[in-house]
Design a protein around this motif. Sequence first.
Motif, short mmCIF file in Angstrom:
data_model
loop_
_atom_site.label_atom_id
_atom_site.label_comp_id
_atom_site.label_asym_id
_atom_site.label_seq_id
_atom_site.Cartn_x
_atom_site.Cartn_y
_atom_site.Cartn_z
N ARG A 130 0.83 -1.21 0.00
CA ARG A 130 0.00 0.00 0.00
C ARG A 130 0.87 1.26 0.00
NH1 ARG A 130 -2.16 4.35 0.64
NH2 ARG A 130 -3.67 5.06 2.18
N TYR A 131 1.86 1.32 0.93
CA TYR A 131 2.59 2.55 1.12
C TYR A 131 3.85 2.64 0.27
CZ TYR A 131 -0.46 3.29 5.13
OH TYR A 131 -1.55 3.47 5.91
N LYS A 137 -0.04 0.39 -4.06
CA LYS A 137 -1.29 -0.29 -4.48
C LYS A 137 -2.43 0.36 -3.68
CE LYS A 137 0.32 -3.50 -7.28
NZ LYS A 137 -0.06 -3.47 -8.70
N ASP A 138 -3.02 1.36 -4.25
CA ASP A 138 -3.94 2.20 -3.49
C ASP A 138 -5.20 1.50 -3.04
OD1 ASP A 138 -3.67 4.70 -2.43
OD2 ASP A 138 -5.32 5.48 -3.69
N GLU A 139 -5.68 0.53 -3.86
CA GLU A 139 -6.92 -0.17 -3.49
C GLU A 139 -6.79 -0.80 -2.11
OE1 GLU A 139 -5.08 -0.56 -6.28
OE2 GLU A 139 -6.16 -1.81 -7.72
N LEU A 140 -5.58 -1.15 -1.74
CA LEU A 140 -5.41 -1.91 -0.50
C LEU A 140 -5.72 -1.08 0.73
CD1 LEU A 140 -2.26 -4.05 -1.37
CD2 LEU A 140 -4.67 -4.69 -1.44
N LYS A 141 -5.91 0.24 0.55
CA LYS A 141 -6.29 1.04 1.72
C LYS A 141 -7.59 0.53 2.33
CE LYS A 141 -8.96 4.80 -0.44
NZ LYS A 141 -8.79 4.75 -1.91
N ASN A 142 -8.38 -0.21 1.52
CA ASN A 142 -9.65 -0.70 2.02
C ASN A 142 -9.52 -1.92 2.92
OD1 ASN A 142 -11.29 1.21 0.67
ND2 ASN A 142 -10.71 0.17 -1.24
#
Lengths: 412, 263, 52, 749
Positions: free
Chosen positions: A79-80, A84-89
């Motif tokens: 994520r960071y 992989k922005d989707e993984l913020k969920n």
Amino acid sequence: MDSALIPKGVKRCSLGLFTLGIAVAGAVLLWGVYAMLLCWIKGLNQTNMNDYYGFALWIWADLAVIALGGGAFFTGFLRYVIGKDELKNIINYAVIIGFICYSSALLILAIDVGQPLRSWFIFWHANVHSMLTEVAFCLSCYFAVLTIEFIPLILENRQVDKVPFFHNLSHNMHEVMAIFAATGAFLSFFHQGSLGGVAGVLYGRPFGSREGLLVWPWTFFLFTWSAAACGPCFTILVTWITEKITKKKLVKDNVIRLLAKISGWMLATYIIAKIIDTWYWATVTAPSMGFTLMDFYSNNAFYGIWILVLEIFICGIIPALILITKTGRNNSKLLMTAVILAVIGVCINRWVMVLQVMAMPVLTFENWVLYIPSWQEVATTILPVAYGVIVLALAYRYLPVFPQEKELNPID
Amino acid sequence: MKKEHTHENAKKFGMVIDLDKCTGCGACMVACMAENNVPFKKDESEKLDSITWIRVYKLTNGKSFPDTEICYLPKPCMHCSGIGEHGHSPCVSVCPATATDYDHTTGIVSQIYTRCFGCRYCMAACPYHARYFNWWDPVWPEGMEKSLNPDVSPRMRGVVEKCSFCFHRYQAAMDKAYTEGRRELEEDEYQTACTQACPAGAITFGDLNNPDHKVHELKKSPNAFRLLERLKTNPKVYYLSSRDWVRKAGDNYLEAENKVKKK
Amino acid sequence: MFPFSFEWVWDAGHVVFMGGLWYALGIIGLGMTYCIIKAVIDTSKGNGGHHH
Amino acid sequence: MKLNRRNFLSLGVGVVAGTTLSPLPWKLMDDVSIWSQNWPWTPLPPDGEVTFEKSVCTLCPGGCGITVRKIDDRAVKIEGIEDHPVNDGGVCLLGLSGLQLLYGPTRIKSPLKRVGERGEGKWQTISWNQALTEVAAKLGELRSNDRSHTVACISGSDQGTVPGLLNRFLAAYGSPNYICTPSIHDSYEIALSLMHGGRSSAGFDVENTDFVLSFGSGIIDGWMSPVRMIKANSIWKNENSKVVQIEPRLSNTAAKSDTWVPIKPGTDAALALGLAHVIIKESLYDKDFVENYAFDFNAFKTIVLESFAPDDVAKITGVDKKTILSLAKQFAGASKPLAICGRGQGKTPGSIDEVAAVHALNALVGNINKPGGVWAVSQPDYIKWPEVQMDAVASSGMKRDRVDGAGSEKFSNANYLLNRWVGAVNSSDESPVQALFITDADPCYTLSDTFAVKKAFDKIPFVVSFSSNINETALNADLILPSHAFLERYEDVPLSAGLTKSVIALSKPVVKPQFNTKHVGDAIIEIAKKLGGSIEEAFPWDDYETCLKATLGDKWDALVENGYGADPDFGVPAWEGAFATASMKFEFLGVARVRSGEKDVQAKHLFTPVMIEGNEKSYPITLMPYDSLRLANGSIGDPPFAIKTVEDTVLKHKDVFIEMNPETAEAYDISEGDYAVLNTPKGKARVKIHLFDGIMPGLVAMPTGLGHTGPDEYLAGKGINFNELIGPVEDADFGLDAVWAIRANLTKA
């Protein structure tokens, strides 16, 4: 009654039902705490460990929960660091699971040592050549990182957030979270590895002993790799269980599938490395010490060759194949099968690298040793599960863990 | 760990145990227990948690009557030097708290009970099972604590202990030598309790580096072998046996190599 | 953790290990200090409390 | 409300942060770890001045010289005396754990009077005055009723001043019933008296032999003097001397021997005679000895040649002819061959035929009273006390027959027959023993058929034990007058366990008596004084120490200094003048002639197999005992250190293992670790099975030294006392207990 604490826009079960659930888990927790106190007050004679089985159920549990908690570092890394922005969920949940796993590991270690009051000597009189020192340092540092990652989420509780300082702190921590996550990933890489090194450097124990790179045996890298592969599977599994219990969809399929895909490729590459490692060990390392592969898998049913087949083929190759194929990932039954197999696989790997190492005789005039944990060991091993259930339940109920929950479960 | 790395005067204390002479009488075990305040429980028949710094094993050749043979093998701590004599014995290198150390001046692997916090990693590392954990508080029946030796502190629950080659005897002998203005010990000034007690005289103890000491020659015997040499632990306890099967029992061999190791 | 123990002798292993350790601890410590100080400043400026 | 919560939260955070940053938690963390390093319940032995005190170990008859390391007034370690004629620095594990007997919970701390039932273990602490007065009163009463001869004393020895005083007391009091516990020495003494003449004990010059032919002797398993034998074994390895061990089980001795010859149990004498046959037939014997110093060689030769041909012997013994021939040639061909016997540790007298046959081998090769051979060693006679002046009661009491029949017409050669003594007590309506004293012995544990022994004890109205540690016999006593422990008292210990030297050792009070105990010698003197008259007059000493010093005379100082004194000029007479038989020569058939009733000696008089109890049909297997140095089986039970060394294939928790050949096990469908019930004509026991290839099929073996009911939780209740499963088998002509095994059956449990 507690509605003021529940995040806005989501629905939770009644406080009564919640309390009942917590009470059940609490009872199990108390049982574990009782066993833990017995071990502390009366000593480790409460266990069935012995001089031949100095590392046993607990060390396995430690290695296993840390591997499973690996979802936190690897998801955070994706994520960071990778972006992989989707993984913020799903990252919040991964962090909480990681936090639970790591705090449990520290607790189990505190019970497992003979002199817990002196366990800080590992820092004070550190022997930097010891894998366990590396484990202790990285583990506690990474636990600090996980705590830091968990804090902003706690601060986002509706009531806490009302305090301006906490609101600001939470905000600021979010801002620099990438740095923390990167540090965490760095630490985690080392301690997952050094846990693998624990058995790998035992050159007196042919089952564990693996040559490697510099001071690190191959198990160092295999452990990190497998934790990165299977940790996210555990995150997926726990999320799935949570969804089943709450009867809600909490994370969108694309997020899960992305994580599953990455896990799948990690697992696939890991299992290839694992096979190569096993092959090399079986054909070069072990024979140089006078052993054949089958010497390590006695005809004793408990330590039979089945365990190797189970670990590598059934819980390694099969889930990897499912997860790297789109059809596999998109079929939720297959996906969950793969996820469960991967989780079992990594647990078996940790089991074998601890217990089989101990059970196997090295001196020609000694025999295989069997060990069955005492109830105190079992209870203290279950304790973290109950503790984890309670923390997860509290977090889910009072904190905005799943950003997609509102969208997926609109309240009329 | 690496202080006083001067190899000139470095001693390497070790043992040569003649298995042809060892009768399995058990005196070494008790001499050690008495010297080192080793605790005992009401039931010590569970050998997996019974503390015996030196333990006598009974080996058999596996043949049936009347071709059966027995050999006794006393097994103290091997005080492994590790590869290249660097002191990276399997246990020392893994201890997280430096509670066990390799003394480069004597080659003795020490154990600091007050530093050990009982993680048992060293026990997992030791292929000889030479390390023992204090699962229980040591308890001496009323009055019997009078027989405790003040030169060795009794261990508390929760720590690992093992054979020290009676290091306290070395210290005492060195102290005595220093007060007499000597810097070196005679061979018989420093002997372990088991060596001293052995009725068979099967144990010889001394400085493996010192050509004047008996062990120096004995270890070169064609009948000499060490346990698990293939693991490269480099033990300082040698065994002598005139019997092939005993020497072979010292290590693991593949079926294909079954022609007995070099003599 | 600190080279206080009497048997401590520096070697390359210590440098690498301690270097890595203190580097990580430093980042964590500095990061948290930064967050807390900034939060104190923000709060004293009257920010926060509700959505902004 | 909001304000409050906010304050509360801030306060909480503040407290936590403040405490963490303060030195308090760090200080506490340090303090608790220091506490954990100095737990008050883990003892810290105080340091002090180091001294060494020389003494002798009397825990077995071996007589090792010991030097005890002391810290101030505490004894902390027992070590061997370097250059001592017996043990030269070595010590066995029992000796090494001696301090656990000295300081341990098994000590009897003051005189005790039984208040519950016999054996119940309920005691009342009484004063020494009361205890001795009660004894004197009882003895006075018996004496005034003219029953002085019903007083008996069982002792572990008849050598030295303490047995001397006891014997003297009985003589002055008027009882012939002084009895020693049995051992192989009894058989050797009788055999030597009949073959050499005179009274002597057998000495074995093991250090100098170059070929040992051992008929079942547990040379390194505790036979004779354990440490000396182990040392000898190492000498044999160094000198390349050969050892042949003949027994059906691979004992440690067999394992260390050069040749192990498994033999059908109980047939050793036949094998010895078979070897004699070969030696004679091939003319390998020592002609000088046989022609000039032996009386009846030709008669012996005739019988042996006729009846013990290798083929016949092979059938009896199961040892093949080739082995018999080879053994005989090796034995006769060695320069200093030595044949010995006495099963295991020799705790049972055993078959006297065996001793005679084995000793005949030594005679054939002429290795008698010579280096590396068997010596007839006369007993030390340094005790020169004035003759006891007996009063009328004493004289008439001393003329009575002994209860055990030793010295009677039928058993004129025996000194003591404790097995018969038990039978005599049990077979009479009123016990012929009305008062019994026991010292240095534990017959309720060590005698075979312990049930019968206890039954005999039940019939004796007054039993007094002098034991310093609790044992089975003390538990069955009415009064315990605890003596000082072996490290708390003076006592002369003449060493006789097979030694070829004359050595007297001195046991010394290394530490002062720890409890309210009294030297057995002092107790006897005080009882004598209480009885008065001629009994008092027989004891002219103030106390035991005075008596001992007077007795040892000018030897005293050297003994105090060195712990032992060896007579440098000691030797045995050469063949000329060595024999005191009627013929003044060695008599091959001395024993056989007694058996034949001085009539025609026949083969059966040389070898009468000792039939063991139980018929083969109902008891298809043979159960034999085996001795181990790790399990003390005498009057002293294993201390905690010693029992700790016992392997888990011998004892696991409370269960004892019997050794069984896998072949036998297969027939019983039994596997390693299984439980089984063992039945013998004498008793029944639940045991575990240990499969051992080194034991002859059809045979099972059980360790001796287990199954104690006392003295403490470290030993009590572990395993089975072998003596509960076996009974004595009396040699009809000599009265000794010749038992070597018993038949048994086994059912899987």
